[in-house]
Design a protein around this motif. Structure first.
Motif, PDB file in Angstrom:
ATOM      1  N   LEU A 117       0.829  -1.203   0.000  1.00  0.00           N
ATOM      2  CA  LEU A 117       0.000   0.000   0.000  1.00  0.00           C
ATOM      3  C   LEU A 117       0.862   1.251   0.000  1.00  0.00           C
ATOM      4  CD1 LEU A 117      -2.723   1.459   0.261  1.00  0.00           C
ATOM      5  CD2 LEU A 117      -2.561   1.155   2.743  1.00  0.00           C
ATOM      6  N   VAL A 118       1.931   1.228   0.787  1.00  0.00           N
ATOM      7  CA  VAL A 118       2.850   2.372   0.809  1.00  0.00           C
ATOM      8  C   VAL A 118       3.463   2.572  -0.573  1.00  0.00           C
ATOM      9  CG1 VAL A 118       5.001   3.280   1.779  1.00  0.00           C
ATOM     10  CG2 VAL A 118       3.327   2.164   3.267  1.00  0.00           C
ATOM     11  N   GLY A 119       3.838   1.487  -1.234  1.00  0.00           N
ATOM     12  CA  GLY A 119       4.378   1.587  -2.584  1.00  0.00           C
ATOM     13  C   GLY A 119       3.385   2.206  -3.549  1.00  0.00           C
ATOM     14  N   ILE A 120       2.112   1.826  -3.441  1.00  0.00           N
ATOM     15  CA  ILE A 120       1.070   2.365  -4.316  1.00  0.00           C
ATOM     16  C   ILE A 120       0.860   3.856  -4.056  1.00  0.00           C
ATOM     17  CG2 ILE A 120      -1.412   2.309  -4.801  1.00  0.00           C
ATOM     18  CD1 ILE A 120      -1.317  -0.726  -4.302  1.00  0.00           C
ATOM     19  N   VAL A 121       0.764   4.216  -2.790  1.00  0.00           N
ATOM     20  CA  VAL A 121       0.476   5.613  -2.425  1.00  0.00           C
ATOM     21  C   VAL A 121       1.646   6.533  -2.728  1.00  0.00           C
ATOM     22  CG1 VAL A 121      -0.024   7.131  -0.467  1.00  0.00           C
ATOM     23  CG2 VAL A 121      -1.220   4.950  -0.687  1.00  0.00           C
ATOM     24  N   ARG A 122       2.866   6.035  -2.549  1.00  0.00           N
ATOM     25  CA  ARG A 122       4.045   6.874  -2.761  1.00  0.00           C
ATOM     26  C   ARG A 122       4.431   7.011  -4.236  1.00  0.00           C
ATOM     27  NH1 ARG A 122       5.963   9.753   1.652  1.00  0.00           N
ATOM     28  NH2 ARG A 122       7.822   9.991   0.362  1.00  0.00           N
ATOM     29  N   ALA A 123       3.897   6.156  -5.094  1.00  0.00           N
ATOM     30  CA  ALA A 123       4.249   6.195  -6.518  1.00  0.00           C
ATOM     31  C   ALA A 123       3.780   7.500  -7.146  1.00  0.00           C
ATOM     32  CB  ALA A 123       3.632   5.009  -7.241  1.00  0.00           C
ATOM     33  N   PRO A 124       4.513   8.020  -8.135  1.00  0.00           N
ATOM     34  CA  PRO A 124       4.128   9.278  -8.776  1.00  0.00           C
ATOM     35  C   PRO A 124       2.853   9.125  -9.606  1.00  0.00           C
ATOM     36  CG  PRO A 124       5.952   8.255  -9.950  1.00  0.00           C
ATOM     37  CD  PRO A 124       5.748   7.458  -8.702  1.00  0.00           C
ATOM     38  N   GLY A 125       2.133  10.227  -9.755  1.00  0.00           N
ATOM     39  CA  GLY A 125       0.919  10.212 -10.557  1.00  0.00           C
ATOM     40  C   GLY A 125      -0.289   9.760  -9.754  1.00  0.00           C
ATOM     41  N   ASP A 126      -1.417   9.793 -10.409  1.00  0.00           N
ATOM     42  CA  ASP A 126      -2.670   9.394  -9.774  1.00  0.00           C
ATOM     43  C   ASP A 126      -3.089   8.016 -10.269  1.00  0.00           C
ATOM     44  OD1 ASP A 126      -2.949  11.834  -8.396  1.00  0.00           O
ATOM     45  OD2 ASP A 126      -3.797  12.786 -10.190  1.00  0.00           O
ATOM     46  N   VAL A 127      -3.580   7.210  -9.370  1.00  0.00           N
ATOM     47  CA  VAL A 127      -4.077   5.886  -9.734  1.00  0.00           C
ATOM     48  C   VAL A 127      -5.531   5.792  -9.291  1.00  0.00           C
ATOM     49  CG1 VAL A 127      -3.204   4.899  -7.565  1.00  0.00           C
ATOM     50  CG2 VAL A 127      -3.715   3.396  -9.511  1.00  0.00           C
ATOM     51  N   HIS A 128      -6.368   5.231 -10.151  1.00  0.00           N
ATOM     52  CA  HIS A 128      -7.789   5.103  -9.826  1.00  0.00           C
ATOM     53  C   HIS A 128      -7.950   4.195  -8.606  1.00  0.00           C
ATOM     54  CE1 HIS A 128     -12.066   4.180 -10.221  1.00  0.00           C
ATOM     55  NE2 HIS A 128     -12.152   5.223 -11.042  1.00  0.00           N
ATOM     56  N   PRO A 129      -8.828   4.557  -7.681  1.00  0.00           N
ATOM     57  CA  PRO A 129      -9.009   3.743  -6.467  1.00  0.00           C
ATOM     58  C   PRO A 129      -9.333   2.274  -6.765  1.00  0.00           C
ATOM     59  CG  PRO A 129     -10.116   5.846  -6.211  1.00  0.00           C
ATOM     60  CD  PRO A 129      -9.630   5.787  -7.620  1.00  0.00           C
ATOM     61  N   VAL A 130     -10.102   2.013  -7.824  1.00  0.00           N
ATOM     62  CA  VAL A 130     -10.444   0.631  -8.160  1.00  0.00           C
ATOM     63  C   VAL A 130      -9.198  -0.136  -8.607  1.00  0.00           C
ATOM     64  CG1 VAL A 130     -11.768  -0.860  -9.721  1.00  0.00           C
ATOM     65  CG2 VAL A 130     -12.820   1.205  -8.770  1.00  0.00           C
ATOM     66  N   ILE A 131      -8.344   0.526  -9.391  1.00  0.00           N
ATOM     67  CA  ILE A 131      -7.095  -0.104  -9.828  1.00  0.00           C
ATOM     68  C   ILE A 131      -6.194  -0.366  -8.626  1.00  0.00           C
ATOM     69  CG2 ILE A 131      -5.001   0.206 -11.201  1.00  0.00           C
ATOM     70  CD1 ILE A 131      -7.458  -0.376 -12.864  1.00  0.00           C
ATOM     71  N   ALA A 132      -6.106   0.616  -7.733  1.00  0.00           N
ATOM     72  CA  ALA A 132      -5.279   0.456  -6.537  1.00  0.00           C
ATOM     73  C   ALA A 132      -5.778  -0.698  -5.677  1.00  0.00           C
ATOM     74  CB  ALA A 132      -5.272   1.752  -5.732  1.00  0.00           C
ATOM     75  N   PHE A 133      -7.094  -0.774  -5.505  1.00  0.00           N
ATOM     76  CA  PHE A 133      -7.671  -1.860  -4.699  1.00  0.00           C
ATOM     77  C   PHE A 133      -7.420  -3.218  -5.358  1.00  0.00           C
ATOM     78  CE2 PHE A 133     -11.199  -4.786  -3.837  1.00  0.00           C
ATOM     79  CZ  PHE A 133     -11.107  -4.892  -2.464  1.00  0.00           C
ATOM     80  N   THR A 134      -7.599  -3.277  -6.672  1.00  0.00           N
ATOM     81  CA  THR A 134      -7.364  -4.523  -7.401  1.00  0.00           C
ATOM     82  C   THR A 134      -5.919  -4.982  -7.247  1.00  0.00           C
ATOM     83  OG1 THR A 134      -9.056  -3.945  -9.036  1.00  0.00           O
ATOM     84  CG2 THR A 134      -7.463  -5.640  -9.665  1.00  0.00           C
ATOM     85  N   ALA A 135      -4.997  -4.026  -7.397  1.00  0.00           N
ATOM     86  CA  ALA A 135      -3.575  -4.351  -7.261  1.00  0.00           C
ATOM     87  C   ALA A 135      -3.268  -4.860  -5.861  1.00  0.00           C
ATOM     88  CB  ALA A 135      -2.730  -3.123  -7.574  1.00  0.00           C
ATOM     89  N   LEU A 136      -3.794  -4.165  -4.865  1.00  0.00           N
ATOM     90  CA  LEU A 136      -3.530  -4.555  -3.478  1.00  0.00           C
ATOM     91  C   LEU A 136      -4.110  -5.940  -3.178  1.00  0.00           C
ATOM     92  CD1 LEU A 136      -2.075  -3.144  -1.146  1.00  0.00           C
ATOM     93  CD2 LEU A 136      -4.307  -2.390  -0.310  1.00  0.00           C
ATOM     94  N   LEU A 137      -5.303  -6.209  -3.697  1.00  0.00           N
ATOM     95  CA  LEU A 137      -5.936  -7.511  -3.482  1.00  0.00           C
ATOM     96  C   LEU A 137      -5.113  -8.627  -4.132  1.00  0.00           C
ATOM     97  CD1 LEU A 137      -8.361  -9.124  -2.414  1.00  0.00           C
ATOM     98  CD2 LEU A 137      -9.514  -8.660  -4.605  1.00  0.00           C
ATOM     99  N   CYS A 138      -4.647  -8.386  -5.354  1.00  0.00           N
ATOM    100  CA  CYS A 138      -3.849  -9.404  -6.050  1.00  0.00           C
ATOM    101  C   CYS A 138      -2.520  -9.651  -5.343  1.00  0.00           C
ATOM    102  CB  CYS A 138      -3.595  -8.965  -7.499  1.00  0.00           C
ATOM    103  SG  CYS A 138      -5.050  -9.031  -8.557  1.00  0.00           S
TER     104      CYS A 138
END
Length: 318
Positions: free
Chosen positions: A47-68
């Motif tokens: 989650l820290v990696g996702i949040v700290r990454a540059p740019g904006d990521v759609h919440p659904v994509i972020a959730f999908t990535a975290l779940l996988c």
């Protein structure tokens, strides 16, 4: 002998092969196969990696990535328990796990782990991006094959090299959010990588008997406790500056700088205590304190990185 087995004996003239009878495992047994404590750390660091990454990521994509990523981590745990059932059965810390305890059969654990592995990688690749899926696949392979099947039983450096598997999640999260690999994600990888040896070797110091009975060549078993204490101190001396590096390089704010310096000093002090105390109850207590604090240390660093990356809400009524 059952009727089926008797008939097989009459026909073939030999004893029937053992049949992997389905278990009556509960949902909690399958959750235990996922190693939920390890999974929680993976989810948090990813989650820290996702949040700290540059740019904006759609919440659904972020959730999908975290779940996988979470499912992939759980799959690794299930495959680890499938392969290590024999040594888990003789260690007091692990003999209650579902496979050695007989609640889940080895075949079921293998099928469960493989299904989750393939599913998590495919979904991540199809719905997020190929780079993050490739990194997740490599992470699962590294933990299940390189570490579990090879390194763990063959070298006292098992934790050092195998620790890379636990260090990949923030990098996978970063790749999922940005489509690339940045310097900060590499730093997060190195932070977990160098944190792993002192963390696990502290545990191994007061669980040496368990590892010796299981034939696992952990450092205290092979090189002795004195060398293990020295290695813990050396790795901590590298770890603490790495923990401060995100602030020193301008990638994190003042709050992170303060927390990394203070917690790093505490981590180093505990490693020094482990190094100095060589015998008796005091030595065991020192190792237990370092093991417990090392978990808090990593949590604090990643928690502050997460909080600093969150958007600051605008003032209300100003």
């Amino acid at each position: 002998m059952s009727d089926v087995a008797s008939r097989e004996y009459e026909v073939t003239g030999s004893e029937p092969a053992a049949i992997d009878v389905p278990s009556f495992a509960s949902v909690s047994d399958y959750i235990a196969l996922l190693k939920p404590r390890v999974m929680s750390l993976v989810i948090f660091t990813a989650l820290v990696g996702i949040v700290r990454a540059p740019g904006d990521v759609h919440p659904v994509i972020a959730f999908t990535a975290l779940l996988c990523i979470a499912i992939g981590a759980g799959a690794s745990g299930a495959l680890n328990m499938w392969w290590d059932a024999d040594i888990d059965a003789v260690m007091t810390r692990t003999r209650g796990r579902p496979v050695p305890a007989g609640r889940v059969t080895p075949g079921e654990a293998l099928a469960f782990g493989m299904t989750l592995s393939v599913g998590s990688v495919l979904v991540l690749g199809l719905l997020v991006n190929v780079l993050s899926a490739a990194l997740l696949a490599f992470t699962i392979f590294f933990y299940a094959v390189i570490y579990t099947m090879w390194l763990k039983r063959s070298t006292p450096q098992n934790i050092v090299i195998g620790g890379a598997a636990g260090a990949f999640p923030p990098m996978v999260g970063w790749a999922a959010a940005s489509g690339g690999i940045g310097l900060e994600s590499v730093l997060l990888f190195l932070l977990i990588f160098f944190w792993t040896p002192p963390h696990f070797w502290a545990l191994a110091l007061y669980k040496t008997g368990d590892y010796a009975r299981a034939g696992v060549p952990m450092l205290p078993v092979v090189a002795g406790e004195a060398e293990t204490r020295r290695q813990i101190l050396l790795y901590t001396l590298v770890l603490v500056p790495l923990g401060i590096a995100p602030f020193a390089l301008g990638m994190a704010g003042l709050a992170y700088g303060v927390v990394s310096v203070v917690s790093g000093a505490a981590m180093l002090a505990l490693a020094l205590e482990v190094y100095r105390r060589r015998e008796g109850v005091a030595a065991e207590k020192a190792a237990k304190r370092l093991f417990a604090f090392s978990i808090l240390y990593l949590f604090l660093l990643f928690a502050v990185l997460l909080v600093e990356a969150l958007p600051v809400p605008s003032g209300i009524g100003i």
